[in-house]
Design an enzyme around this catalytic site. Sequence first.
Site, PDB file in Angstrom:
ATOM      1  N   ASP A   1    -136.877  12.635 -27.765  1.00  0.00           N
ATOM      2  CA  ASP A   1    -137.451  12.692 -26.314  1.00  0.00           C
ATOM      3  C   ASP A   1    -138.840  12.251 -26.124  1.00  0.00           C
ATOM      4  O   ASP A   1    -139.340  12.111 -27.364  1.00  0.00           O
ATOM      5  CB  ASP A   1    -137.249  14.000 -25.717  1.00  0.00           C
ATOM      6  CG  ASP A   1    -138.123  15.120 -26.380  1.00  0.00           C
ATOM      7  OD1 ASP A   1    -139.124  15.267 -25.892  1.00  0.00           O
ATOM      8  OD2 ASP A   1    -137.687  15.868 -27.362  1.00  0.00           O
TER       9      ASP A   1
ATOM     10  N   ASP B   1    -141.171  14.258 -24.584  1.00  0.00           N
ATOM     11  CA  ASP B   1    -141.952  15.241 -24.287  1.00  0.00           C
ATOM     12  C   ASP B   1    -141.722  15.521 -22.557  1.00  0.00           C
ATOM     13  O   ASP B   1    -140.798  15.506 -22.238  1.00  0.00           O
ATOM     14  CB  ASP B   1    -143.287  15.210 -24.727  1.00  0.00           C
ATOM     15  CG  ASP B   1    -143.940  16.664 -24.587  1.00  0.00           C
ATOM     16  OD1 ASP B   1    -143.181  17.627 -24.956  1.00  0.00           O
ATOM     17  OD2 ASP B   1    -145.108  16.669 -24.453  1.00  0.00           O
TER      18      ASP B   1
END
Length: 257
Positions: A214, A216
């Site tokens: 991802d 974050d």
Amino acid sequence: MNDQDRPRADIGVFGGSGFYSLAAEAETVKIETAWGPPSAPVAVAAFGSVRVAFLPRHGTGHRIPPHRVNYRANVDAMRQLGVRALVSPFAAGSLRPEIRPGEFVVCDQLVDRTWGRDSTFYDEFDDGPVHIPFAEPYDPRLRRIVLDAAAEVGAAAHDGGTVVVVNGPRFSTRAESRWHRESGWHVVNMTQSPEAPLAMEAGIPFVGIALVTDYDAGLDEDPGVEPVSQEAVFAVFEANLHKVRELLDAAIPRLAA
């Protein structure tokens, strides 16, 4: 089980979020340590002539949150099995647009922002002070082996990067994520410390392999990137678990050499 009866292993592997087993056929070994039991029984399996010990750091069914993992017991269990190298794959959030979900980062530096964790085997200096050097938290030889294995299997792997370790179990705020990025760090995780310093204290060469899941809390450069969610982390890791296994299959024989 005493030391003479306990099986031995060449390589140790810690499993993380979504990575709970390594081999279908394995011998399960229960190990006790001076710091209590590890997160789960250790599974020892043969990969050709190499024996690999696998331990899911969050326990069976991911029941242990990152701030409650018994890191000392986990590392000491590997030490008792005689491993000569410890491999630590982990899920990570990217702090930089050029480090994309599905890619690896073979980290070379670490920043510890955790608190309240038992992060050393030396609660007392009974035999004199012990202050380990930790300028290089990741073993350079192991890093090179993993990078070469990544190239061999066609996995995108960044050579070097700093992981900032947060306490969890929550994810970062936007302000924290921006601070981490502006500090020059590359990925964020919740478990690399105290795994890395404990391995150093135990005298076991250690390598951390981030699988990016991802971005974050998002990217300032792209407002369309959503902040991370638990569901997204597990989904991306599951979709890329075959890459982790391929990388380890290619690296393990070289790590034991």
